[in-house]
Design an enzyme around this catalytic site. Structure first.
Site, PDB file in Angstrom:
ATOM      1  N   HIS A  13      21.822 -14.266  60.609  1.00  0.00           N
ATOM      2  CA  HIS A  13      22.506 -13.915  61.851  1.00  0.00           C
ATOM      3  C   HIS A  13      22.761 -15.146  62.717  1.00  0.00           C
ATOM      4  CE1 HIS A  13      18.836 -14.585  64.173  1.00  0.00           C
ATOM      5  NE2 HIS A  13      18.186 -13.971  63.209  1.00  0.00           N
ATOM      6  N   GLU A  87      13.998  -8.709  59.142  1.00  0.00           N
ATOM      7  CA  GLU A  87      13.091  -9.846  59.111  1.00  0.00           C
ATOM      8  C   GLU A  87      11.671  -9.373  58.804  1.00  0.00           C
ATOM      9  OE1 GLU A  87      12.146 -12.793  58.509  1.00  0.00           O
ATOM     10  OE2 GLU A  87      13.401 -13.795  60.018  1.00  0.00           O
TER      11      GLU A  87
END
Length: 213
Positions: A13, A87
């Protein structure tokens, strides 16, 4: 007879304020900052509108969804949002900078720094469990798209795991490879194994932070 490979392009990201502060995000749902939003737009420009991608898979957290939004529009692909591409859960470290962690919970910080594969960071995910989640998820995606190209928008820790899988680098070894925000990372998956093709391509970006370790 070998099956056709699935070609992946994996993207971390764009930048967040917590990236800028070197603050551990984990599952905390942090949006992109202005730089990250610009990186998402630059990322979309890296691809032709008539791309060869057949699918787009995205972690369901805000920072990855925002990074993927310009790609969806440019490539005309519907995003498959999934928590399986999140994550690593950073347990007691989540929300702290490295300096704060070293001062407040030094026993957790030190165990994290040694990269003990079985330590769960006091309520988070161990590296071994995180690795299994990511590799199983990507293998399942590959099985649904054999012989195709798939775009993945995910997180730095996920890219760490996939690089290690492709290069046989142990989980416990210190990272010695870059993971910039919004860079392109190309790998092939076939016959149960990963092949690294191109890593950390930032040619479309004006600048990006590396993943903290």
């Amino acid at each position: 007879m070998p099956l056709p490979v699935t070609r992946f392009c994996l993207v971390r990201h764009g930048e967040t304020d917590w990236n800028r502060e070197y603050r551990l995000q984990g599952h905390t749902d942090i949006p992109l900052n202005a730089t990250g939003l610009a990186q998402a737009d630059q990322l979309a420009l890296a691809f032709r509108a008539a791309s060869s991608f057949q699918a787009l898979y995205v972690s369901d957290l805000t920072r990855t969804r925002q990074t993927a939004a310009p790609l969806q529009a440019k490539l005309r692909l519907a995003a498959h949002y999934t928590p399986q591409l999140r994550e690593r859960h950073m347990g007691a470290l989540q929300g702290l900078t490295y300096a704060e962690a070293a001062e407040r919970i030094p026993h957790v910080y030190q165990r994290h720094q040694t990269r003990d594969p079985d330590y769960d960071l006091e309520g988070g995910e161990s590296l071994r469990r995180f690795s299994a989640r990511i590799l199983e998820s990507l293998a399942a995606i590959a099985s649904r798209h054999t012989g195709q190209e798939v775009l993945i928008v995910t997180h730095g820790g996920v890219l760490d795991i996939i690089y290690r899988a492709a290069t046989a680098k142990p989980l416990a070894d210190k990272r010695d490879f870059p993971i910039p925000n919004a860079a392109l990372n190309w790998l092939d998956y076939g016959n149960g194994g990963w092949d690294l093709r191109r890593w950390a391509d930032e040619s479309h970006l004006s600048g990006a932070l590396d993943e903290i370790q």
